[in-house]
Scaffold this motif. Structure first.
Motif, PDB file in Angstrom:
ATOM      1  N   UNK A  15      51.075  42.195  27.265  1.00  0.00           N
ATOM      2  CA  UNK A  15      50.869  40.922  27.933  1.00  0.00           C
ATOM      3  C   UNK A  15      49.475  40.884  28.547  1.00  0.00           C
ATOM      4  N   UNK A  16      48.837  39.705  28.528  1.00  0.00           N
ATOM      5  CA  UNK A  16      47.502  39.577  29.106  1.00  0.00           C
ATOM      6  C   UNK A  16      47.462  39.953  30.587  1.00  0.00           C
ATOM      7  N   UNK A  17      48.470  39.595  31.384  1.00  0.00           N
ATOM      8  CA  UNK A  17      48.410  39.996  32.799  1.00  0.00           C
ATOM      9  C   UNK A  17      48.266  41.509  32.985  1.00  0.00           C
ATOM     10  N   UNK A  18      48.745  42.278  32.015  1.00  0.00           N
ATOM     11  CA  UNK A  18      48.630  43.732  32.141  1.00  0.00           C
ATOM     12  C   UNK A  18      47.163  44.161  32.173  1.00  0.00           C
ATOM     13  N   UNK A  77      46.205  43.850  35.639  1.00  0.00           N
ATOM     14  CA  UNK A  77      46.847  44.831  36.516  1.00  0.00           C
ATOM     15  C   UNK A  77      46.178  46.193  36.428  1.00  0.00           C
ATOM     16  N   UNK A  78      45.597  46.499  35.281  1.00  0.00           N
ATOM     17  CA  UNK A  78      44.887  47.781  35.141  1.00  0.00           C
ATOM     18  C   UNK A  78      43.381  47.569  35.253  1.00  0.00           C
ATOM     19  N   UNK A  79      42.996  46.387  35.737  1.00  0.00           N
ATOM     20  CA  UNK A  79      41.581  46.051  36.014  1.00  0.00           C
ATOM     21  C   UNK A  79      40.708  46.067  34.770  1.00  0.00           C
ATOM     22  N   UNK A  80      41.276  45.740  33.650  1.00  0.00           N
ATOM     23  CA  UNK A  80      40.491  45.624  32.431  1.00  0.00           C
ATOM     24  C   UNK A  80      39.859  44.238  32.304  1.00  0.00           C
ATOM     25  N   UNK A  81      39.854  43.478  33.387  1.00  0.00           N
ATOM     26  CA  UNK A  81      39.285  42.141  33.367  1.00  0.00           C
ATOM     27  C   UNK A  81      37.950  42.085  34.101  1.00  0.00           C
ATOM     28  N   UNK A  82      37.504  43.203  34.658  1.00  0.00           N
ATOM     29  CA  UNK A  82      36.332  43.188  35.523  1.00  0.00           C
ATOM     30  C   UNK A  82      35.267  44.145  35.029  1.00  0.00           C
ATOM     31  N   UNK A  83      34.080  43.621  34.693  1.00  0.00           N
ATOM     32  CA  UNK A  83      33.018  44.522  34.235  1.00  0.00           C
ATOM     33  C   UNK A  83      32.699  45.597  35.263  1.00  0.00           C
ATOM     34  N   UNK A  89      38.990  36.658  37.144  1.00  0.00           N
ATOM     35  CA  UNK A  89      39.675  37.150  38.334  1.00  0.00           C
ATOM     36  C   UNK A  89      40.997  36.451  38.578  1.00  0.00           C
ATOM     37  N   UNK A  90      41.288  35.466  37.746  1.00  0.00           N
ATOM     38  CA  UNK A  90      42.541  34.745  37.882  1.00  0.00           C
ATOM     39  C   UNK A  90      43.529  35.322  36.903  1.00  0.00           C
ATOM     40  N   UNK A  91      44.593  35.897  37.400  1.00  0.00           N
ATOM     41  CA  UNK A  91      45.565  36.539  36.532  1.00  0.00           C
ATOM     42  C   UNK A  91      46.380  35.475  35.814  1.00  0.00           C
ATOM     43  N   UNK A  92      46.400  35.526  34.491  1.00  0.00           N
ATOM     44  CA  UNK A  92      47.169  34.529  33.759  1.00  0.00           C
ATOM     45  C   UNK A  92      48.657  34.816  33.875  1.00  0.00           C
ATOM     46  N   UNK A  93      49.439  33.775  33.717  1.00  0.00           N
ATOM     47  CA  UNK A  93      50.879  33.996  33.736  1.00  0.00           C
ATOM     48  C   UNK A  93      51.309  34.660  32.458  1.00  0.00           C
ATOM     49  N   UNK A  94      50.717  34.155  31.352  1.00  0.00           N
ATOM     50  CA  UNK A  94      50.975  34.819  30.067  1.00  0.00           C
ATOM     51  C   UNK A  94      49.856  34.447  29.146  1.00  0.00           C
ATOM     52  N   UNK A  95      49.105  35.404  28.695  1.00  0.00           N
ATOM     53  CA  UNK A  95      47.942  35.114  27.906  1.00  0.00           C
ATOM     54  C   UNK A  95      46.984  34.294  28.748  1.00  0.00           C
ATOM     55  N   UNK A  96      46.150  33.544  28.099  1.00  0.00           N
ATOM     56  CA  UNK A  96      45.253  32.659  28.841  1.00  0.00           C
ATOM     57  C   UNK A  96      45.422  31.249  28.338  1.00  0.00           C
ATOM     58  N   UNK A  97      46.544  30.992  27.708  1.00  0.00           N
ATOM     59  CA  UNK A  97      46.744  29.653  27.115  1.00  0.00           C
ATOM     60  C   UNK A  97      47.228  28.675  28.157  1.00  0.00           C
TER      61      UNK A  97
END
Lengths: 46, 175
Positions: B85-88, B91-97, B167-175
């Motif tokens: 899931x995209x939120x994961x 959660x593991x901070x793979x969204x931040x350079x 920085x905005x956690x998606x609920x599911x994916x980014x759709x």
């Protein structure tokens, strides 16, 4: 990336290959003119 | 647990997973590239990416018992990894350079992309993600700050690319 505990192994088969490159088709044969039957000479009534 | 290669597939289609990449080549001449954070693998744009392993036989990849991870971490064996899931990713901070730079081989990580991948072949299902025999890019999301990467990535990978707030956690994916 930690994917968590393995649960099972599955096989996934794409319905179609998204990278399918059309096969190069052999060039179509050059159409040959159809033989035209020779016209039979008209039969002369007896 | 095994799925035999000579048996019918369990799933027809592709499994969708979620990943993060470094984006390279944006400021230099040459094609822009998606590069995996762990092994710096360049993802192809015109073919599947196939998993490799120095220890496991090709028909075993991905191998749930693989010991190839140099740090011997559990669940880090061979195969192409993706989150379920995209939120994961968040959660593991793979969204931040800024938090991924530590993974980026000691260099500053400036441009990242998150996205969906299609997974196929032999696939290990884990509680939080997948390890697959092969994968391809399906969709990309780029942080607003990296807006210059959108068009080059679209042209290179021929997939939809959208700007997001990373920085905005998606609920599911980014759709």
């Amino acid at each position: 990336m930690d994917i968590g505990e393995p649960q099972r192994i599955i096989r996934v088969e794409p319905l179609e290959d998204p990278f399918h490159k059309p096969d190069r088709q052999a060039p179509l044969p050059t159409p040959q003119p159809m033989p035209v039957p020779e016209k039979e000479p008209a039969k002369t009534p007896a | 647990m095994e799925a035999g290669a000579d048996k019918a597939p369990d799933i027809f289609g592709e499994i969708i997973g979620y990943r993060t990449w470094a984006v390279e080549g944006l400021d230099i001449a040459g094609p822009v590239q998606l590069v995996s954070l762990s092994r710096r693998t360049v993802w192809p744009s015109d073919d599947w990416l196939y998993a490799t392993c120095p220890l496991c036989a090709p028909e075993e990849i991905p191998n749930p018992e693989c010991q190839a991870d140099p740090h011997r971490r559990r669940n880090h064996g061979c195969g192409i990894h993706a989150a379920r899931h995209a939120p994961h990713l968040h959660q593991i901070h793979y969204n931040r350079p800024e938090t991924l730079s530590g993974l980026w081989h000691g260099r500053d990580l400036e441009v990242i992309a998150l996205g969906e991948v299609g997974l196929a072949g032999r696939v290990i299902q884990g509680t939080m993600g997948w390890r697959a025999e092969k994968a391809r890019v399906v969709r990309l999301w780029v942080p607003h700050l990296n807006w210059r990467a959108v068009r080059p990535l679209e042209r290179r990978y021929r997939v939809p690319v959208e700007l997001i707030n990373p920085y905005e956690e998606p609920r599911h994916g980014h759709r």
